[in-house]
Design an enzyme around this catalytic site. Sequence first.
Site, PDB file in Angstrom:
ATOM      1  N   CYS A  79       0.817  -1.212   0.000  1.00 27.80           N
ATOM      2  CA  CYS A  79       0.000   0.000   0.000  1.00 27.80           C
ATOM      3  C   CYS A  79       0.862   1.279   0.000  1.00 27.80           C
ATOM      4  CB  CYS A  79      -0.986  -0.060   1.157  1.00 27.80           C
ATOM      5  SG  CYS A  79      -2.460   0.913   0.861  1.00 27.80           S
ATOM      6  N   HIS A 169      -3.322  -5.243   1.620  1.00 23.42           N
ATOM      7  CA  HIS A 169      -2.689  -5.473   2.918  1.00 23.42           C
ATOM      8  C   HIS A 169      -2.699  -6.950   3.297  1.00 23.42           C
ATOM      9  CE1 HIS A 169      -2.277  -1.302   4.520  1.00 23.42           C
ATOM     10  NE2 HIS A 169      -3.215  -1.063   3.627  1.00 23.42           N
ATOM     11  N   GLU A 171      -0.984  -8.472   5.362  1.00 25.13           N
ATOM     12  CA  GLU A 171      -0.717  -8.658   6.798  1.00 25.13           C
ATOM     13  C   GLU A 171      -2.002  -8.620   7.624  1.00 25.13           C
ATOM     14  OE1 GLU A 171      -0.315  -5.934   5.110  1.00 25.13           O
ATOM     15  OE2 GLU A 171      -0.769  -4.178   6.330  1.00 25.13           O
TER      16      GLU A 171
END
Length: 186
Positions: A79, A169, A171
Amino acid sequence: MKIGVLAVQGAFIEHEKMLAKLGVESFEIRQASDLEQSYDGLILPGGESTVMGKLLHSLNLFEPLKEKITSGMPVLATCAGLILLAEHLSNDEAVHFGTLPVTVKRNAYGRQLGSFYTEENFKGLGKIPMTFIRAPYIEQVGEGVEVLATVDDNIVAARYHNQIALSFHPELDESTAIHKLFLSLI
Ligand code: GLN
């Protein structure tokens, strides 16, 4: 194996948790002295690229990190991290590291309502979850850049040698596939 996670701002803790889940050691890069240790890979997290860009300079992290990236250290950028790597931004004057030959549009899905979840194919990994938060996307890729994923015809993941950059994202989702792919470059 040890991974440095840029931790001046943004969603860095989630990357550290993901690495811990995979049994990989990581440390936070907050100041220049953190870079004195040896490490094998770098994560540039999501957050606010303008703020991160300024902090990179004021904390004297910009030059040493750029040097690591250009000398081939594996990098995973998510990002705002993608924005930090991009050679061009189509809707912003700024250029940060500029090591990834792509043109990126910031806040490409709109500023407030531009957050969504989808599952799409990622080259070599099959369908994976993708969470977008005020995300950029890649409008154009330069020579040698491999497109890894698209959503609605927009490029959301690309690789250029040692640099993997994503609009979304990984994560924040359960899947560890992207982090494993990154670690496989080391
Ligand atoms: N909109 C942010 C920027 O332009 C990126 C958003 C994110 O990292 N989740 O820097």
